[in-house]
Design an enzyme around this catalytic site. Structure first.
Site, PDB file in Angstrom:
ATOM      1  N   HIS A  58      -8.853  -6.497   9.395  1.00 23.92           N
ATOM      2  CA  HIS A  58      -8.025  -5.598   9.388  1.00 23.92           C
ATOM      3  C   HIS A  58      -6.473  -5.647   9.598  1.00 23.92           C
ATOM      4  CE1 HIS A  58     -11.291  -3.619  10.969  1.00 23.92           C
ATOM      5  NE2 HIS A  58      -9.610  -2.614   9.868  1.00 23.92           N
ATOM      6  N   LEU A  59      -5.142  -5.757   9.602  1.00 23.57           N
ATOM      7  CA  LEU A  59      -3.980  -4.756  10.927  1.00 23.57           C
ATOM      8  C   LEU A  59      -3.823  -4.220  10.019  1.00 23.57           C
ATOM      9  CD1 LEU A  59      -4.819  -8.087  11.037  1.00 23.57           C
ATOM     10  CD2 LEU A  59      -2.260  -8.102  11.107  1.00 23.57           C
ATOM     11  N   HIS A  60      -3.575  -2.941  10.601  1.00 25.05           N
ATOM     12  CA  HIS A  60      -2.968  -1.675  10.509  1.00 25.05           C
ATOM     13  C   HIS A  60      -1.509  -1.681  10.410  1.00 25.05           C
ATOM     14  CE1 HIS A  60      -7.360   0.707  10.287  1.00 25.05           C
ATOM     15  NE2 HIS A  60      -7.426  -0.289  11.246  1.00 25.05           N
ATOM     16  N   ILE A 113      -7.530   4.471   3.047  1.00 21.64           N
ATOM     17  CA  ILE A 113      -7.860   6.279   2.421  1.00 21.64           C
ATOM     18  C   ILE A 113      -8.214   7.331   3.312  1.00 21.64           C
ATOM     19  CG2 ILE A 113      -9.696   4.953   1.156  1.00 21.64           C
ATOM     20  CD1 ILE A 113     -11.799   5.556   3.108  1.00 21.64           C
ATOM     21  N   GLY A 135     -12.699  -0.068  18.846  1.00 24.93           N
ATOM     22  CA  GLY A 135     -12.631   0.903  17.711  1.00 24.93           C
ATOM     23  C   GLY A 135     -12.370   0.205  16.670  1.00 24.93           C
ATOM     24  N   GLN A 136     -13.264  -1.392  17.070  1.00 23.42           N
ATOM     25  CA  GLN A 136     -12.896  -1.959  15.446  1.00 23.42           C
ATOM     26  C   GLN A 136     -14.594  -1.352  14.305  1.00 23.42           C
ATOM     27  OE1 GLN A 136     -13.505  -5.910  14.669  1.00 23.42           O
ATOM     28  NE2 GLN A 136     -13.338  -6.187  12.932  1.00 23.42           N
ATOM     29  N   ASN A 139      -7.638  -3.269  15.579  1.00 23.08           N
ATOM     30  CA  ASN A 139      -8.652  -2.672  16.264  1.00 23.08           C
ATOM     31  C   ASN A 139      -9.776  -4.262  16.346  1.00 23.08           C
ATOM     32  OD1 ASN A 139      -7.788  -0.223  16.678  1.00 23.08           O
ATOM     33  ND2 ASN A 139      -8.347  -0.051  15.291  1.00 23.08           N
TER      34      ASN A 139
END
Length: 125
Positions: free
Chosen positions: A111-113, A37, A104-105, A98
């Site tokens: 989750h993978l970006h 988002i 930075g999680q 992260n």
């Protein structure tokens, strides 16, 4: 507990179950991929296991097969989004995970970006 079927207050568990709508771009019964988002690149898709695992380490320890499915999902998304050429090369993409607060999680569901659609600089930050 590292592995839990679903955590009711977890945003990504709720997205994975369909309770909260998402802009889904790819899915299987175990993995979901949806557009971020707040995208940081022209292509920015998150790939998650539907089952709750707080961190990459928790997932790798408790269900390496699911980790493989999530990684394969990231590659499928990159291919679908035009980030992987027919020969597996150009134009390229970045995969970011992260893990933990210092990493930075923010959402504590692994989750993978999948990032692409522009040149990526290094170091990332």
């Amino acid at each position: 507990m590292a592995r839990v079927g679903r955590v009711s207050e977890c945003l990504f568990c709720r997205l994975g179950s369909g309770e909260i709508p998402a802009d889904v771009v790819w899915e299987t019964d175990r993995v979901l991929a949806f557009r971020d988002i707040d995208p940081q690149a022209p292509v920015h898709v998150l790939v998650i296991p539907r089952e709750h695992h707080a961190t990459l380490g928790a997932l790798a320890t408790s269900d390496p097969g699911l980790l493989g499915d999530v990684m394969a999902g990231a590659h499928a998304v990159a291919r679908q989004e035009g980030l992987v050429g027919a020969d597996g090369a150009e134009p390229g993409w970045r995969l970011v995970v992260n893990t933990g607060p210092a990493g930075g999680q923010v959402v504590h569901h692994v989750h993978l970006h999948v990032l692409g659609g522009r040149w990526m600089s290094w170091p990332p930050g």
